[in-house]
Design a protein around this motif. Sequence first.
Motif, PDB file in Angstrom:
ATOM      1  N   PRO A  29       0.830  -1.216   0.000  1.00 37.44           N
ATOM      2  CA  PRO A  29       0.000   0.000   0.000  1.00 37.44           C
ATOM      3  C   PRO A  29       0.861   1.262   0.000  1.00 37.44           C
ATOM      4  CG  PRO A  29      -0.746  -1.560   1.670  1.00 37.44           C
ATOM      5  CD  PRO A  29       0.565  -2.072   1.177  1.00 37.44           C
ATOM      6  N   TRP A  30       0.384   2.273  -0.737  1.00 38.98           N
ATOM      7  CA  TRP A  30       1.071   3.570  -0.766  1.00 38.98           C
ATOM      8  C   TRP A  30       0.374   4.583   0.125  1.00 38.98           C
ATOM      9  CZ3 TRP A  30       3.263   5.086  -6.243  1.00 38.98           C
ATOM     10  CH2 TRP A  30       4.221   4.122  -6.629  1.00 38.98           C
ATOM     11  N   THR A  31      -0.866   4.359   0.446  1.00 41.08           N
ATOM     12  CA  THR A  31      -1.602   5.266   1.320  1.00 41.08           C
ATOM     13  C   THR A  31      -2.674   4.465   2.052  1.00 41.08           C
ATOM     14  OG1 THR A  31      -2.890   7.315   1.422  1.00 41.08           O
ATOM     15  CG2 THR A  31      -3.244   5.907  -0.480  1.00 41.08           C
ATOM     16  N   TRP A  32      -3.197   5.035   3.116  1.00 38.67           N
ATOM     17  CA  TRP A  32      -4.128   4.306   3.976  1.00 38.67           C
ATOM     18  C   TRP A  32      -5.587   4.502   3.603  1.00 38.67           C
ATOM     19  CZ3 TRP A  32      -7.711   7.301   6.513  1.00 38.67           C
ATOM     20  CH2 TRP A  32      -7.457   8.679   6.526  1.00 38.67           C
ATOM     21  N   THR A  33      -5.862   5.457   2.717  1.00 45.38           N
ATOM     22  CA  THR A  33      -7.248   5.767   2.378  1.00 45.38           C
ATOM     23  C   THR A  33      -7.466   5.650   0.877  1.00 45.38           C
ATOM     24  OG1 THR A  33      -8.935   7.518   2.359  1.00 45.38           O
ATOM     25  CG2 THR A  33      -6.649   8.215   2.290  1.00 45.38           C
ATOM     26  N   SER A  34      -8.667   5.247   0.500  1.00 45.97           N
ATOM     27  CA  SER A  34      -9.019   5.142  -0.917  1.00 45.97           C
ATOM     28  C   SER A  34      -9.487   6.468  -1.492  1.00 45.97           C
ATOM     29  CB  SER A  34     -10.121   4.088  -1.100  1.00 45.97           C
ATOM     30  OG  SER A  34     -11.276   4.438  -0.346  1.00 45.97           O
ATOM     31  N   ALA A  35      -9.342   7.546  -0.735  1.00 44.05           N
ATOM     32  CA  ALA A  35      -9.748   8.859  -1.241  1.00 44.05           C
ATOM     33  C   ALA A  35      -8.875   9.295  -2.409  1.00 44.05           C
ATOM     34  CB  ALA A  35      -9.681   9.895  -0.117  1.00 44.05           C
ATOM     35  N   PHE A  36      -7.620   8.865  -2.418  1.00 42.86           N
ATOM     36  CA  PHE A  36      -6.758   9.197  -3.555  1.00 42.86           C
ATOM     37  C   PHE A  36      -7.147   8.316  -4.738  1.00 42.86           C
ATOM     38  CE2 PHE A  36      -2.936   9.000  -6.147  1.00 42.86           C
ATOM     39  CZ  PHE A  36      -2.584  10.338  -6.224  1.00 42.86           C
ATOM     40  N   PRO A  37      -7.265   8.887  -5.949  1.00 42.27           N
ATOM     41  CA  PRO A  37      -7.728   8.103  -7.108  1.00 42.27           C
ATOM     42  C   PRO A  37      -6.844   6.896  -7.371  1.00 42.27           C
ATOM     43  CG  PRO A  37      -7.724  10.446  -7.612  1.00 42.27           C
ATOM     44  CD  PRO A  37      -7.044  10.302  -6.286  1.00 42.27           C
ATOM     45  N   GLY A  38      -7.473   5.787  -7.707  1.00 44.52           N
ATOM     46  CA  GLY A  38      -6.744   4.579  -8.048  1.00 44.52           C
ATOM     47  C   GLY A  38      -6.709   3.543  -6.954  1.00 44.52           C
ATOM     48  N   ASP A  39      -7.126   3.895  -5.752  1.00 44.06           N
ATOM     49  CA  ASP A  39      -7.147   2.983  -4.613  1.00 44.06           C
ATOM     50  C   ASP A  39      -5.783   2.314  -4.427  1.00 44.06           C
ATOM     51  OD1 ASP A  39      -7.924   1.556  -2.445  1.00 44.06           O
ATOM     52  OD2 ASP A  39      -9.265   0.185  -3.513  1.00 44.06           O
ATOM     53  N   LEU A  40      -4.844   3.055  -3.863  1.00 43.95           N
ATOM     54  CA  LEU A  40      -3.485   2.562  -3.639  1.00 43.95           C
ATOM     55  C   LEU A  40      -3.338   1.941  -2.257  1.00 43.95           C
ATOM     56  CD1 LEU A  40      -1.473   5.548  -5.174  1.00 43.95           C
ATOM     57  CD2 LEU A  40      -2.520   3.590  -6.316  1.00 43.95           C
ATOM     58  N   THR A  41      -4.417   1.400  -1.709  1.00 48.90           N
ATOM     59  CA  THR A  41      -4.393   0.806  -0.369  1.00 48.90           C
ATOM     60  C   THR A  41      -4.283  -0.712  -0.394  1.00 48.90           C
ATOM     61  OG1 THR A  41      -6.809   0.623  -0.264  1.00 48.90           O
ATOM     62  CG2 THR A  41      -5.825   2.699   0.453  1.00 48.90           C
ATOM     63  N   VAL A  42      -4.307  -1.323  -1.571  1.00 47.34           N
ATOM     64  CA  VAL A  42      -4.378  -2.779  -1.688  1.00 47.34           C
ATOM     65  C   VAL A  42      -2.974  -3.373  -1.612  1.00 47.34           C
ATOM     66  CG1 VAL A  42      -5.165  -4.696  -3.126  1.00 47.34           C
ATOM     67  CG2 VAL A  42      -6.432  -2.545  -3.101  1.00 47.34           C
ATOM     68  N   THR A  43      -2.842  -4.488  -0.933  1.00 47.41           N
ATOM     69  CA  THR A  43      -1.576  -5.219  -0.849  1.00 47.41           C
ATOM     70  C   THR A  43      -1.576  -6.366  -1.856  1.00 47.41           C
ATOM     71  OG1 THR A  43      -1.352  -4.718   1.506  1.00 47.41           O
ATOM     72  CG2 THR A  43      -0.061  -6.563   0.651  1.00 47.41           C
ATOM     73  N   GLY A  44      -0.464  -6.485  -2.607  1.00 49.77           N
ATOM     74  CA  GLY A  44      -0.313  -7.595  -3.541  1.00 49.77           C
ATOM     75  C   GLY A  44      -0.905  -7.364  -4.911  1.00 49.77           C
ATOM     76  N   TYR A  45      -1.498  -6.198  -5.140  1.00 49.38           N
ATOM     77  CA  TYR A  45      -2.129  -5.936  -6.443  1.00 49.38           C
ATOM     78  C   TYR A  45      -1.937  -4.463  -6.796  1.00 49.38           C
ATOM     79  CZ  TYR A  45      -5.503  -5.941 -10.250  1.00 49.38           C
ATOM     80  OH  TYR A  45      -6.104  -5.834 -11.475  1.00 49.38           O
ATOM     81  N   PRO A  46      -0.974  -4.131  -7.683  1.00 51.68           N
ATOM     82  CA  PRO A  46      -0.745  -2.722  -8.038  1.00 51.68           C
ATOM     83  C   PRO A  46      -1.953  -2.125  -8.750  1.00 51.68           C
ATOM     84  CG  PRO A  46       1.084  -4.116  -8.735  1.00 51.68           C
ATOM     85  CD  PRO A  46      -0.030  -5.028  -8.351  1.00 51.68           C
TER      86      PRO A  46
END
Length: 603
Positions: free
Chosen positions: A35-52
């Motif tokens: 994860p790159w951030t803790w919230t899905s508020a940033f576009p692209g949902d960068l909170t998922v582990t194992g799936y860019p």
Amino acid sequence: MTSNNTSPLIPLPASTARVVTLTGAVLALAGTFLPWTWTSAFPGDLTVTGYPGGLQVLTLVGAVLTLLFTLSGWGSPRSSEAGSGGRIRGLAWLTPGGTNSPVRLAALGVFGVTGYAIGAISYELGGLVNLELGGWIAGGGALLAVIGALALPADQPHDDDTDAWGRFRNAFSAPDPARAKDLPAWAEILIITAAFGIGLWIFAYGIATEYSELFIGFVVLAAFGFAAVLRAGLLKRLSALTAKHRNVTLTAAFAAAICFPFTQTNDQFALIGANILIFATVALGLNVVVGLAGLLDLGYVAFLGVGAYAAALVSGSPQSTIGVHFPFWAAVLTGVAASLVFGVLIGAPTLRLRGDYLAIVTLGFGEIFRITVNSLNGTSGPDVTNGSNGIPNIPDLELFGFNFGLPHDVLGFQLTRPGNYYLLMLLFTAVVVMVFRRSAESRIGRAWVAIREDETAATAMGINGFRLKLLAFALGAGLAGLAGSVQAHVSYSITPEQYQFAGSVPPNSAFLLAAVILGGMGTISGPLIGAALLYLIPAKLQFMAEWQLLLFGIALMLLMRFRPEGLVADRRKQLEFHETGQTDVPDDATLPEGATGVAKAGA
């Protein structure tokens, strides 16, 4: 005096620098799966582990490209590591031109897109505190990869006395790629097909980006990635193959273009593709006037407007003052004929001028056209064009019972209205490409080039300069009218404000001319690429409309400084803008048998 100096920008042993680069690229790649951030508020949902996702995918692609280029140059004689066990043969084909400059550019691309993602997260969410472990790992890895890449030795030797800017420039330059061994014909055709397939995927991905942050990251990575592939020598190898198999290349390009609407699930993105083809076709018509004949036309968009208005008036629109409804082919021919006639009428009295005087006259024609159609409103003049209201409610085209405004099922895929018009415009673009190619390779095309280079000398050799310039002007106007007749139906309505010299929305004369210069004057693919870039970027970054012209001017200045011949340059422009060593004594290996002694005696 020039010496074989390939000292790096950062003093490190070459093998150590390559290990550092590999380590940084691996860390950047690994960071995309966290994860790159803790919230899905940033576009692209960068909170998922194992799936860019989102911008992580771009970092992943850039890191993989950096890894491949780095491994490709391992042990290469040109990378000052000849004794490190030999170059990795399986990847050696990736860098036929330079082994280290592609690594630097790819690493900078990873650093650019990752740094932009971290900055965007901090700006939109309120600080670096919103960055998770994956973002820190990817950012640190990208920085480490850049440091290692800059520590690699330069591919191109430079003078000992070269200043810092010269050393920095040489660090990103590479020698010409060595001639590759001939491959079987089927393998070369397969490479060409794969190259166009990759190009289609990149283009479709860029258009389908759903938010501005992702598109900006895509542009950053695409720019550095293109430069890296260019410096690696892959594009020159591909150009040699496409020149060898020209018919296969045209077929592959046309097939890839046909597949584009089937890759889009959003009508808005498919419509961007259709408008890009309209813009590109008009730019290719302008390339006949500017690129081949050397006539600076600053009012070319007026011919697009003439074709659009002529087709709209006979389209059967309820607001048309003529009140007629021509079939498809007749409406297109009406737009072409009207633009052709205007091209002859405007060109006949003005083409005896040259240079700046001709540019001023054509600029005036463009403004006169816009003011005239704005005045033909029934008050200031005859009621022909409805003035500033334009001609709305233009019906869709219909050909052999095929209505372009209705969705159709093709091989299990549904083609919507934008997809239908995209394929129609693709057919017209193919016709324009064929006309341009045949004209450029004909006796008339060679006469146009002679006039462009030196009209006085061409006239002295018996070329009728005025007649041929008028022919180029009329042909360019007719091609613009062809695109305008389709544009009127795609956009449903036309107004005078659409056809200005400069504005925030292309096509306009300034953007058309810039597309030709940016892509490469006198080439076929150059204006197509330039028009695609100049239409796509404003369409995807509408929030930057207020700064668009400023950024556009900065981009043109950078282009003129670093690549004045354009993105796709013909041989004449390369000879004109770059040193070619034509006066150097050729090496023995490049001379025919028995000519070595003569060359040395001449030296």
